[in-house]
Design an enzyme around this catalytic site. Sequence first.
Site, PDB file in Angstrom:
ATOM      1  N   ALA A 212      40.302  84.033  35.290  1.00  0.00           N
ATOM      2  CA  ALA A 212      38.493  83.637  35.913  1.00  0.00           C
ATOM      3  C   ALA A 212      39.141  83.407  37.529  1.00  0.00           C
ATOM      4  CB  ALA A 212      38.268  82.183  35.562  1.00  0.00           C
ATOM      5  N   ALA A 213      40.460  82.150  37.369  1.00  0.00           N
ATOM      6  CA  ALA A 213      40.700  82.610  39.082  1.00  0.00           C
ATOM      7  C   ALA A 213      40.880  84.133  39.625  1.00  0.00           C
ATOM      8  CB  ALA A 213      41.967  81.871  39.676  1.00  0.00           C
TER       9      ALA A 213
ATOM     10  N   TYR B 271      18.913  44.385  35.324  1.00  0.00           N
ATOM     11  CA  TYR B 271      18.311  44.445  34.293  1.00  0.00           C
ATOM     12  C   TYR B 271      16.403  43.947  33.749  1.00  0.00           C
ATOM     13  CZ  TYR B 271      18.126  46.147  29.562  1.00  0.00           C
ATOM     14  OH  TYR B 271      17.666  47.255  28.579  1.00  0.00           O
TER      15      TYR B 271
ATOM     16  N   ASP C 144      38.278  75.867  38.280  1.00  0.00           N
ATOM     17  CA  ASP C 144      39.287  77.405  37.791  1.00  0.00           C
ATOM     18  C   ASP C 144      39.100  78.123  38.574  1.00  0.00           C
ATOM     19  OD1 ASP C 144      39.955  74.883  36.037  1.00  0.00           O
ATOM     20  OD2 ASP C 144      39.749  75.507  34.829  1.00  0.00           O
TER      21      ASP C 144
ATOM     22  N   ASN D 287      44.556  72.991  44.396  1.00  0.00           N
ATOM     23  CA  ASN D 287      43.094  73.174  44.624  1.00  0.00           C
ATOM     24  C   ASN D 287      42.358  71.392  45.514  1.00  0.00           C
ATOM     25  OD1 ASN D 287      43.521  75.338  43.054  1.00  0.00           O
ATOM     26  ND2 ASN D 287      41.453  74.685  41.599  1.00  0.00           N
TER      27      ASN D 287
ATOM     28  N   LYS E 103      41.420  64.653  36.546  1.00  0.00           N
ATOM     29  CA  LYS E 103      40.754  65.111  37.468  1.00  0.00           C
ATOM     30  C   LYS E 103      39.331  63.998  38.316  1.00  0.00           C
ATOM     31  CE  LYS E 103      39.285  69.393  39.373  1.00  0.00           C
ATOM     32  NZ  LYS E 103      38.758  70.383  39.320  1.00  0.00           N
TER      33      LYS E 103
ATOM     34  N   ASN F 299      52.183  78.740  38.228  1.00  0.00           N
ATOM     35  CA  ASN F 299      52.615  76.938  38.031  1.00  0.00           C
ATOM     36  C   ASN F 299      53.096  76.842  36.738  1.00  0.00           C
ATOM     37  OD1 ASN F 299      53.485  74.837  40.409  1.00  0.00           O
ATOM     38  ND2 ASN F 299      51.393  74.898  40.255  1.00  0.00           N
TER      39      ASN F 299
END
Length: 760
Positions: A198-199, A40, A163, A319, A95, A287
């Site tokens: 969307a997928a 710092y 997604d 994914n 995630k 799923n």
Amino acid sequence: MTKRSKRIEALLYHAKPTPGKIKVVPTKKYASQRDLSLAYSPGVAEPCLEIAKDIDNVYKYTAKGNLVAVISNGTAVLGLGNIGPEASKPVMEGKGLLFKIFADIDVFDIEVGTENIEEFIATVKNIAPTFGGINLEDIKAPEAFEIERRLKEELDIPVMHDDQHGTAIISAAALLNALELAEKNIKDVRIVVSGAGAAAISCTRLYQAFGAKRENIVMLDSKGVIRNNRTNLTPEKAEFATHLELDTLDDAMKNADVFVGLSQPDIVTPEMLLSMSANPIVFAMANPVPEINYQLAIDTREDIIMATGRSDHPNQVNNVLGFPFIFRGALDVRATKINEAMKMAAVKALSDLAKEPVPEQVNIAYAETRLTFGRDYIIPKPFDPRLIAEVPPAVAKAAMESGVAKEPIEDWDRYRNSLLERLGSDNKLVRMLLGRAKTNPKRVVFAEADQLDVLKAAQIVYEEGIAQPILLGRKETIIALMEEIEFDADVPIIDPKSDEETERKNRYASVYWEKRKRQGVTLYSAEKKMRERNYFAAMMVNVGDADALITGYSRNYPSVVKPMLELIGMADGITRVAATNVMMTQRGPMFLSDTSINIDPTAKDLAKIARMTGRVTKMFGIEPVTAMISYSNFGSSENPRAEKVREAVSYLHKVYPEMVVDGELQTDFALNSKMLQDIFPFSKLAGRKVNTLIFPNLDSANITYKLLKELNGAESIGPIMMGMRKPVHILQLDASVDEIVNMTAVAVVDAQEREKKQQK
């Protein structure tokens, strides 16, 4: 487990011992005042000034280049719908966890409190200077399309809505390979897409990028086939409206070559499958319940090539095969965006990897004799360690070739090696171990099931399908504890001291007495010993009433080892048992031996311990690279303690020249490959990454593994008993629930290995 207890377990996981799943960890020294003055004020001013001169220096002096924002407004969270930004935070943290453990990418999760497109975009743009990339998550359609499009146009860092694109990339790789196996051309096949979110939109666009013809694609939403005469279609749906006179899924499936499901459970019937063309390709990715049950589908059509989103069936479209590695490649060349070329490169890398010979550790993780490219293996497995060395370089190259890379890579071999080094910080070995145990669970006796933590572990292994527990102990205590933790399974409960077990005790005693009657054991003493749970449990394994045994939680190690040696005994050809511990370190799994049994082994004992440890290492799918540890290096001391290690190494080099083993070596030289290469380039370990340490005595091995565990928080699996005739494993006193679960998985895998050998 009841629904209530599952809920409680999930809540406790996220709440204890510290709320949440990720934290910030310093990467620089901070012990002294000098360190703090550099971190710092006043030292921090220097990098600030350098960045002010050239904004690109932010990648040189800060964490921006390895930092991704996982951003959501909570409008489409999993299958939970619009639950708001705060309620989405556990998912975003999860995630972030996946980014870290699969690709070593740091994450800040950002939950944005607006459903207004302009406000959301403005918020992300305003915080973008902090990050090297943006992962959009769980934003409802159609807003997600506009948000991603705008941010990709208006920011100069990679942006991806996972997604949309994650499933598209993984399923496209699977589709290319499935078409190859079916001997069909993507330009000619008829594709039915169930779902228009969307997928589904992103998947279909990517299939087109690889050659699928729009006129051959039929898409359905909740109202049926999306036809060009329907009104009020979103622009995305209108993009795939068909002119064909079709209304229902039943209509669309006739003579179709490919079905891609991103919609609802159980909407595909056997009759629909039978109406498809030869060698149909079915990706039922809803799923956790797919559009058609996997077993029903393969029973209906022998020629089907099928994938789902589930891990318990072949060909899982997951994914996690994509987003960590795509961002890794994009960050490493400082890409300004994730474009179509990069996504297509990821598809090709995944597709090609499935055709390569599979590493043994992947076969072991999935209990396969030999995974090979075919109908049941069209996409790599999530545990495949090659993913990080194959997908990021492909993405990085595509970024460079398409002109969006600001920092091109020049030395690709060095880059791949650096990627592989990143794998050392997670616990993939544990996940592989548990996954392998689940493929063929065995009957495991828990000799101390009236201890709460042991019973909790037994509950976990039962509910996760890791093992079939047999509970030993005071029956009334076990039943009361099972009620307390809502463990309501119908599993065997045995109290060796009870009258109802008299017949079995007498039978076990007779077997034991016959074996030991000429070694001072009387029938009376044998009957008396069978009242002791460890003797009783060992006899269960001996006579085949159980496959493996776990004990030692509440008793000291020597007192538990004795009955195991008496009743189970050593395997054929073994004259000395030993124990190894697997430590999950930042450099990867390390096998440490002997941590529990041999106090001062001889040179010959050390050689045998090294050999046995090597076999355990291979059981985990890892080729052993073994250092024989001492306080000296290659003859620098003439002390007998160092000399015995040299003798052991000399013996191994002479009798087992194929072993990658050397010593005697100090620990720092064993673990620092550069130091070893510079000073001792003649060593068999020079240039190699050591993963196995054989210690000269019990003191050093036991102290080392416990120091690693307590000071570094390294997770431990062990001690793993080596050299026993049956799968018997003894816990450390007061082991944690997780440690007991892991050791149970070891016992199951041990039993699996022995069963395979017997079948050969």
